[in-house]
Each structure stands twice: as structure tokens, then as C-alpha cells.
Motif scaffolding. Sequence first.
Motif, PDB file in Angstrom:
ATOM      1  N   SER A 166      68.651  12.183 -30.840  1.00  0.00           N
ATOM      2  CA  SER A 166      69.101  12.702 -29.547  1.00  0.00           C
ATOM      3  C   SER A 166      70.487  12.174 -29.193  1.00  0.00           C
ATOM      4  CB  SER A 166      68.098  12.322 -28.453  1.00  0.00           C
ATOM      5  OG  SER A 166      66.848  12.935 -28.685  1.00  0.00           O
ATOM      6  N   TRP A 167      70.699  10.862 -29.395  1.00  0.00           N
ATOM      7  CA  TRP A 167      72.012  10.292 -29.095  1.00  0.00           C
ATOM      8  C   TRP A 167      73.067  10.857 -30.042  1.00  0.00           C
ATOM      9  CZ3 TRP A 167      75.476   7.579 -32.077  1.00  0.00           C
ATOM     10  CH2 TRP A 167      76.594   7.065 -31.381  1.00  0.00           C
ATOM     11  N   PHE A 168      72.763  10.863 -31.333  1.00  0.00           N
ATOM     12  CA  PHE A 168      73.728  11.326 -32.323  1.00  0.00           C
ATOM     13  C   PHE A 168      74.020  12.812 -32.148  1.00  0.00           C
ATOM     14  CE2 PHE A 168      74.761  11.748 -37.092  1.00  0.00           C
ATOM     15  CZ  PHE A 168      76.067  11.312 -36.888  1.00  0.00           C
TER      16      PHE A 168
ATOM     17  N   PHE B  39      81.972  18.575 -32.357  1.00  0.00           N
ATOM     18  CA  PHE B  39      82.018  19.659 -33.342  1.00  0.00           C
ATOM     19  C   PHE B  39      81.447  20.977 -32.822  1.00  0.00           C
ATOM     20  CE2 PHE B  39      81.715  15.652 -35.727  1.00  0.00           C
ATOM     21  CZ  PHE B  39      82.889  15.730 -36.459  1.00  0.00           C
ATOM     22  N   GLY B  40      80.871  20.971 -31.628  1.00  0.00           N
ATOM     23  CA  GLY B  40      80.340  22.206 -31.070  1.00  0.00           C
ATOM     24  C   GLY B  40      78.867  22.393 -31.376  1.00  0.00           C
ATOM     25  N   SER B  41      78.193  23.117 -30.498  1.00  0.00           N
ATOM     26  CA  SER B  41      76.740  23.253 -30.609  1.00  0.00           C
ATOM     27  C   SER B  41      76.314  24.102 -31.805  1.00  0.00           C
ATOM     28  CB  SER B  41      76.177  23.862 -29.316  1.00  0.00           C
ATOM     29  OG  SER B  41      76.763  25.125 -29.050  1.00  0.00           O
ATOM     30  N   PHE B  42      77.124  25.073 -32.207  1.00  0.00           N
ATOM     31  CA  PHE B  42      76.731  25.938 -33.322  1.00  0.00           C
ATOM     32  C   PHE B  42      76.598  25.145 -34.625  1.00  0.00           C
ATOM     33  CE2 PHE B  42      77.920  28.420 -37.056  1.00  0.00           C
ATOM     34  CZ  PHE B  42      76.972  29.431 -37.006  1.00  0.00           C
ATOM     35  N   LYS B  43      77.643  24.401 -34.982  1.00  0.00           N
ATOM     36  CA  LYS B  43      77.632  23.652 -36.243  1.00  0.00           C
ATOM     37  C   LYS B  43      76.508  22.622 -36.264  1.00  0.00           C
ATOM     38  CE  LYS B  43      82.593  24.109 -37.183  1.00  0.00           C
ATOM     39  NZ  LYS B  43      83.884  23.397 -37.344  1.00  0.00           N
ATOM     40  N   VAL B  44      76.273  21.958 -35.140  1.00  0.00           N
ATOM     41  CA  VAL B  44      75.252  20.907 -35.091  1.00  0.00           C
ATOM     42  C   VAL B  44      73.856  21.505 -35.252  1.00  0.00           C
ATOM     43  CG1 VAL B  44      74.212  19.119 -33.647  1.00  0.00           C
ATOM     44  CG2 VAL B  44      76.701  19.399 -33.699  1.00  0.00           C
TER      45      VAL B  44
ATOM     46  N   PRO C  13      69.910  18.285 -28.208  1.00  0.00           N
ATOM     47  CA  PRO C  13      71.003  18.358 -27.223  1.00  0.00           C
ATOM     48  C   PRO C  13      71.965  19.505 -27.492  1.00  0.00           C
ATOM     49  CG  PRO C  13      71.255  16.429 -28.642  1.00  0.00           C
ATOM     50  CD  PRO C  13      69.896  16.985 -28.917  1.00  0.00           C
ATOM     51  N   ALA C  14      72.195  19.828 -28.768  1.00  0.00           N
ATOM     52  CA  ALA C  14      73.076  20.949 -29.094  1.00  0.00           C
ATOM     53  C   ALA C  14      72.483  22.256 -28.586  1.00  0.00           C
ATOM     54  CB  ALA C  14      73.302  21.023 -30.608  1.00  0.00           C
ATOM     55  N   ASN C  15      71.193  22.420 -28.742  1.00  0.00           N
ATOM     56  CA  ASN C  15      70.542  23.630 -28.259  1.00  0.00           C
ATOM     57  C   ASN C  15      70.574  23.712 -26.738  1.00  0.00           C
ATOM     58  OD1 ASN C  15      67.565  24.827 -27.357  1.00  0.00           O
ATOM     59  ND2 ASN C  15      68.604  26.043 -28.921  1.00  0.00           N
ATOM     60  N   SER C  16      70.367  22.574 -26.060  1.00  0.00           N
ATOM     61  CA  SER C  16      70.411  22.564 -24.595  1.00  0.00           C
ATOM     62  C   SER C  16      71.788  22.951 -24.076  1.00  0.00           C
ATOM     63  CB  SER C  16      70.025  21.170 -24.073  1.00  0.00           C
ATOM     64  OG  SER C  16      68.691  20.859 -24.382  1.00  0.00           O
ATOM     65  N   VAL C  17      72.838  22.465 -24.740  1.00  0.00           N
ATOM     66  CA  VAL C  17      74.197  22.832 -24.346  1.00  0.00           C
ATOM     67  C   VAL C  17      74.428  24.330 -24.574  1.00  0.00           C
ATOM     68  CG1 VAL C  17      76.639  22.541 -24.906  1.00  0.00           C
ATOM     69  CG2 VAL C  17      75.166  20.536 -24.661  1.00  0.00           C
ATOM     70  N   SER C  18      73.905  24.870 -25.678  1.00  0.00           N
ATOM     71  CA  SER C  18      74.060  26.297 -25.944  1.00  0.00           C
ATOM     72  C   SER C  18      73.434  27.140 -24.847  1.00  0.00           C
ATOM     73  CB  SER C  18      73.414  26.662 -27.290  1.00  0.00           C
ATOM     74  OG  SER C  18      74.199  26.227 -28.362  1.00  0.00           O
ATOM     75  N   VAL C  19      72.251  26.745 -24.402  1.00  0.00           N
ATOM     76  CA  VAL C  19      71.591  27.495 -23.332  1.00  0.00           C
ATOM     77  C   VAL C  19      72.479  27.534 -22.092  1.00  0.00           C
ATOM     78  CG1 VAL C  19      69.614  27.540 -21.763  1.00  0.00           C
ATOM     79  CG2 VAL C  19      69.274  27.005 -24.179  1.00  0.00           C
TER      80      VAL C  19
ATOM     81  N   HIS D 176      83.314  18.854 -20.042  1.00  0.00           N
ATOM     82  CA  HIS D 176      83.550  18.452 -21.429  1.00  0.00           C
ATOM     83  C   HIS D 176      82.572  17.394 -21.947  1.00  0.00           C
ATOM     84  CE1 HIS D 176      87.315  20.698 -21.366  1.00  0.00           C
ATOM     85  NE2 HIS D 176      87.573  20.139 -20.192  1.00  0.00           N
ATOM     86  N   ASN D 177      81.571  17.032 -21.175  1.00  0.00           N
ATOM     87  CA  ASN D 177      80.625  16.016 -21.653  1.00  0.00           C
ATOM     88  C   ASN D 177      79.186  16.458 -21.488  1.00  0.00           C
ATOM     89  OD1 ASN D 177      80.392  15.862 -18.892  1.00  0.00           O
ATOM     90  ND2 ASN D 177      80.790  13.661 -18.735  1.00  0.00           N
ATOM     91  N   GLN D 178      78.948  17.768 -21.573  1.00  0.00           N
ATOM     92  CA  GLN D 178      77.586  18.271 -21.444  1.00  0.00           C
ATOM     93  C   GLN D 178      76.699  17.781 -22.588  1.00  0.00           C
ATOM     94  OE1 GLN D 178      78.311  22.501 -21.184  1.00  0.00           O
ATOM     95  NE2 GLN D 178      78.359  22.454 -18.944  1.00  0.00           N
ATOM     96  N   GLY D 179      77.268  17.648 -23.782  1.00  0.00           N
ATOM     97  CA  GLY D 179      76.490  17.145 -24.912  1.00  0.00           C
ATOM     98  C   GLY D 179      75.973  15.745 -24.659  1.00  0.00           C
ATOM     99  N   ALA D 180      76.833  14.883 -24.084  1.00  0.00           N
ATOM    100  CA  ALA D 180      76.431  13.506 -23.803  1.00  0.00           C
ATOM    101  C   ALA D 180      75.314  13.465 -22.759  1.00  0.00           C
ATOM    102  CB  ALA D 180      77.636  12.698 -23.317  1.00  0.00           C
ATOM    103  N   TYR D 181      75.445  14.280 -21.711  1.00  0.00           N
ATOM    104  CA  TYR D 181      74.418  14.284 -20.662  1.00  0.00           C
ATOM    105  C   TYR D 181      73.085  14.835 -21.178  1.00  0.00           C
ATOM    106  CZ  TYR D 181      76.883  12.584 -16.546  1.00  0.00           C
ATOM    107  OH  TYR D 181      77.506  11.767 -15.635  1.00  0.00           O
ATOM    108  N   MET D 182      73.142  15.925 -21.917  1.00  0.00           N
ATOM    109  CA  MET D 182      71.902  16.483 -22.459  1.00  0.00           C
ATOM    110  C   MET D 182      71.322  15.572 -23.532  1.00  0.00           C
ATOM    111  SD  MET D 182      71.582  18.926 -20.457  1.00  0.00           S
ATOM    112  CE  MET D 182      70.002  19.451 -21.100  1.00  0.00           C
ATOM    113  N   GLY D 183      72.211  14.928 -24.305  1.00  0.00           N
ATOM    114  CA  GLY D 183      71.732  13.977 -25.302  1.00  0.00           C
ATOM    115  C   GLY D 183      71.045  12.782 -24.665  1.00  0.00           C
ATOM    116  N   PHE D 184      71.612  12.282 -23.558  1.00  0.00           N
ATOM    117  CA  PHE D 184      71.010  11.152 -22.856  1.00  0.00           C
ATOM    118  C   PHE D 184      69.652  11.534 -22.289  1.00  0.00           C
ATOM    119  CE2 PHE D 184      71.907   7.720 -19.376  1.00  0.00           C
ATOM    120  CZ  PHE D 184      70.911   6.932 -19.920  1.00  0.00           C
TER     121      PHE D 184
END
Length: 401
Positions: free
Chosen positions: A69-71, A79-84, A124-130, A341-349
Amino acid sequence: MKSIFQVYINSYKGLSPAAWLLALVMLINRTGSMVIPFLGMYMSSELGFSKTQIGLVLGCFGLGSVCGSWFGGWLTDRFGSFKVQAMSQIAVIPLFLILPGFRTFETLAPMIFLLTMVADIFRPANSVSVARYAKPENITRAYSLNRMAVNLGFSIGPALGGFLASISYNWIFYGNALGAAVAVFVFIYFFRNRTQNQAPIKAEETKPKPKERNAYTDGLFVIFNILCCIFSMGFLQLLSTLPLFYKDVYALDAGQIGLLLGFSGFVIVIFEMVLVHFVEHRFSVRQVMVWGTAITALSYFMLNVDFGIIWLYMAMFILSTGEMLTLPFMATISIKRAGLHNQGAYMGFNSLAFAAANIFSPYCGTYLAEHFGYSVLWTVAGTTLLTASLGFYWIISRMKV
């Protein structure tokens, strides 16, 4: 009848085609999710592990989820939600295929850690995509649609997994690999060239803005995630000790347990979108979260009373109702708290809060069941959830979301 039908139609209005496609990917992915509900039973029946060993292996599952989740949040912001998402789904396929070869406690525990870490990079990548593909006013319903797909898959997966487990437990691992392979093919096909509705704006195209919060030093969000972790400590008994309870106390076989767990997904598929659509404009986020968590607590208290198999289905229905009222709004709170610009960090947390519970929840649950009995376990689980409910009442009003 017409008005009920209209409520269903309205609950799906305004959702973007991309949101539906993401839901399709999740449906395929989660239809293959057969390992998790049967992992404890597999280690007990097939490998002969003790309950303590089962709890420790499931703890490695949670530790891998924390790291993933953190990584995953870190990778998504860079790198963006698609690649991850694509990388995670591709990498997990060979891990599922080789997992049946690891049959001792010493070898299975690190493999479960690795598998879960790779798989949960996806979350977290999927959550950001949504969030990126949804309209701002439809974010909660977009998360609900995604969860509906997850639970439809979860209603099919355990039932199919129970059938496969009755033949050989190895087949549930192969089924997971097949589900991941189909899901990543569909995902890459539909999303490789798709433009996000809410793509990040380049810095040079904007005026200077105040510095965005850091997810890990945002005090109120830290407390909120601690409460999410406490909630998950109780709620996630669903995936660890509850199947063992069905097996040990009610003597249900793998197929019956699969149907009972699949019933939860069926309830959520039928009711979640309508329920979220009904409550999101009539009640505050705090009210929904508090009552949802309290209802989840009630479902575990119900397990202390034995009224047969029908009672188990009723308790599962109550548990599913609490889940529907709680989890979509947790994601909404997290994404609204984040900056551009930090949605990944928040969703990852936020994903990390659930993952951290996966470290301790299975071990604590199996320890309580083995040393004090299931009645004590369900009482502790329900009390834990009531504690989280009171905490949400306090913190959400201060977050002003």
C-alpha cells in the motif's frame, strides 16, 4: 414499484464510461479472488498448521499489504496509476502459479508476504484512477460502483473457490492467476490511451498555490487512519477467523462457506449503489460513518447467539450493511483531504491503515479463538468496532470534509 426502479436508475446516473470500465476490470480481478477466504482453511486442513501458525502467516499477509500500500502510493505519484496497476497485475500471475509448491510454515510465510505486497501495490493506484475518471460530484458513487464490482466478484469467487477447493486447494491458486491475467488484458486494452477527466495540471500552467499537506504529517488524517485501522481490526475477521468459525462450530464444508461468504458480495451488489445514493445527500458523512461502524459491530455480537444457519445469513446481511455505509465514505474522505498532486500518497496511506490491521487482526483473532473461544472473539471484535464508531464521531467533525 416504479419509484423503486427510478431510485435504482438515479443511483447510476452521471457515472462516466471510464468508471464502468474500471469496475469491469475489478469484477474480473475479484472473480479470481479465491485464495483469501480459504487461506486459513487451506493451512488448517491441507497443511496441518496450528491456529497460531495460521495467524502468523496471515500476519505476513498483512505486512505485505502494508508495504504494498505504501509503495503503491509512492509509485502512483511518480509513474501514474496506469503503469502501476498494469505492473502489479502482471507480476502477481507467476506468484499465484508457484504458491502451491510452498507447503511449510517457513517457506509459505515469506511467499504470502511477497504475493500480497505485489498485489496491493495495485490498490492506491486503482483508487486514484477512480477519482481521476469520476466527476467531482460523483466520487462517492464512483467508489461505490468499484466496490460493487469488487463484491460481485467476491460473491462469485468464493463460491467458485469452494467448488475448486473440494477438488484440490491448488486450483484456487490457479484460478487467481487466471483472473489476474484476464483482468490485466482488459485493463491495458481499454485504458492504454484513455485520457483522465481529472488529470493533474502542470505546474507551469497554474498560478502559485499554497503548499499541499503531507499525508503522513497531516495530524487529523493520521488520527482518521488510526481509527480506520481499529475498524479494520474488527471488520477483517470476515476474512480470517469467520471461515474458521463456520468450519469449527457449524461444521460447514468449503462449498457451504463459499456460498455464505459470497452472500455478502451479493447483498452489496444489489443494495450498495442505492443505499449510498440515498444517504449521501440526506445525512452527513459523520452520521453515515458512525452508524455504519456501529451496525458492523452488531453483526459480530450476533454471532454469540446460535439460531442456526439462517441466523448466520442474517448476521452476514447486517455486516454487509455496515460495510456499505462505511467503506465508500472512507475513500471519499481520503481523496477530498488530498491535494491535486499527492492523491497517491493519501490513498496509499488510507490503504495502509487497512493493511496494518491485516498484520495484527488475524493473529489476535486466531489467538483469542484458540485460547478463549469464539464468544470472546466476537465480543472483542464488536467492542473494537464500537470504539472506532465513537472515534469517527469525534474526528470527522474536525476534518471538515
